[in-house]
Design a protein around this motif. Structure first.
Motif, short mmCIF file in Angstrom:
data_model
loop_
_atom_site.label_atom_id
_atom_site.label_comp_id
_atom_site.label_asym_id
_atom_site.label_seq_id
_atom_site.Cartn_x
_atom_site.Cartn_y
_atom_site.Cartn_z
N ARG A 188 6.52 2.92 -5.88
CA ARG A 188 5.16 3.40 -6.16
C ARG A 188 5.10 4.90 -5.87
O ARG A 188 4.87 5.31 -4.71
N GLU A 195 -2.92 -0.25 -3.55
CA GLU A 195 -3.32 0.84 -2.67
C GLU A 195 -3.53 0.39 -1.23
O GLU A 195 -3.72 1.23 -0.34
N ARG A 196 -3.53 -0.91 -1.02
CA ARG A 196 -3.72 -1.40 0.36
C ARG A 196 -2.38 -1.63 1.06
O ARG A 196 -2.28 -2.39 2.02
N TYR A 238 -5.63 -0.93 5.21
CA TYR A 238 -4.47 -1.51 4.52
C TYR A 238 -4.34 -3.00 4.85
O TYR A 238 -4.72 -3.44 5.93
N VAL A 269 3.02 6.96 -2.89
CA VAL A 269 2.66 5.95 -1.87
C VAL A 269 2.25 6.64 -0.56
O VAL A 269 2.76 7.70 -0.22
N ASP A 270 1.30 6.02 0.15
CA ASP A 270 0.88 6.56 1.43
C ASP A 270 1.98 6.38 2.48
O ASP A 270 2.52 5.27 2.64
N CYS A 287 0.95 0.60 2.74
CA CYS A 287 1.45 1.92 3.15
C CYS A 287 2.78 1.75 3.87
O CYS A 287 3.17 0.65 4.28
#
Ligand code: SF4
Length: 237
Positions: free
Chosen positions: A65, A44-45, A141, A68-69, A47
């Motif tokens: 993923r 999650e870190r 991130y 994903v952001d 992007c």
């Protein structure tokens, strides 16, 4: 027993060494393999940043993923087509679009610095409307992905597929660094990826409206950015 080291516990020196090793190891890997490494390493870190010129890297990252952001910088000066591309990406792709905005609106900036700062001092304008918001938006991130390609301009010719972003002290991933425009076009066609309509209207690269023009015959893709000014990058890269 020694605990598994989390990303949060890694020092900047360790992250930098990790990035430089990955850059060597992944130089010949596919874009998807590079993104899979980033997702597996940072979770999650990690992007993706997108200018919404096209959604190629966002599409690749969503395969590695889902959800994903995808970080987009809304400078307040974008073409309507760019905002429309952002909205379409958010609506139809399996990604989480995050829009960052500068501290000041364009009207507030005009009131403090005068109108059309982009014509008089584009470095200051970019610093306030792009560089600073991105720096603040990336704080949570450890790694970020860009769509930089080596063939776009001489200033991007040495872009590593994974490197160390000294300005922000983060791992910087450029999964399509080795791609050509033909590779991008083929991927867009094969996967039906969203692209900014301005690319079909004579623009080679899409940035803020006041600082972007259509290309002339034979110009490289970024020649239409800050045309008539020695500036070639906004300060992010
Ligand atoms: Fe300002 Fe132009 Fe930079 Fe956009 S590209 S932030 S309008 S100077």
């Amino acid at each position: 027993m020694r605990a598994v080291q989390t990303q949060e516990q890694r020092t900047n020196d360790e992250l930098k060494a990790l990035a430089e090793q990955a850059g060597r190891d992944l130089e010949d890997a596919s874009a998807l393999e590079i993104l899979q490494w980033a997702v597996d390493t940072f979770g999650e870190r990690f992007c993706v940043t997108s200018s919404m010129e096209d959604a190629v890297v966002a599409h690749l990252a969503s395969r590695a993923r889902p959800g994903v952001d995808v970080v987009f910088l809304d400078t307040g000066y974008h073409f309507p087509e760019t905002i429309g591309t952002r909205d379409a990406v958010a609506a139809v792709m399996d990604v989480n679009v995050i829009t960052l905005t500068p501290r000041q609106t364009v009207a507030e900036q005009d009131a403090e610095f005068g109108a059309k700062l982009h014509d008089r001092n584009p470095d200051l304008c970019c610093a306030m409307r792009k560089v600073k918001p991105l720096e603040e938006g990336l704080t949570s991130y450890a790694a970020w992905a860009t769509g930089l390609r080596r063939d776009e301009s001489p200033t991007r010719a040495n872009t590593p597929v994974v490197g160390w972003d000294e300005k922000r002290r983060k791992v910087k991933v450029s999964p399509i660094a080795r791609w050509t425009q033909d590779d991008v076009d083929a991927y867009v066609l094969e996967h039906g990826v969203l692209t900014n309509p301005l690319l079909m209207d004579g623009y080679g690269s899409v940035g803020c409206a006041p600082c972007t023009r259509r290309l002339l015959e034979g110009e490289d893709a970024r020649a239409g950015r800050w045309s008539g000014n020695a500036k070639t990058e906004c300060g992010i890269h």
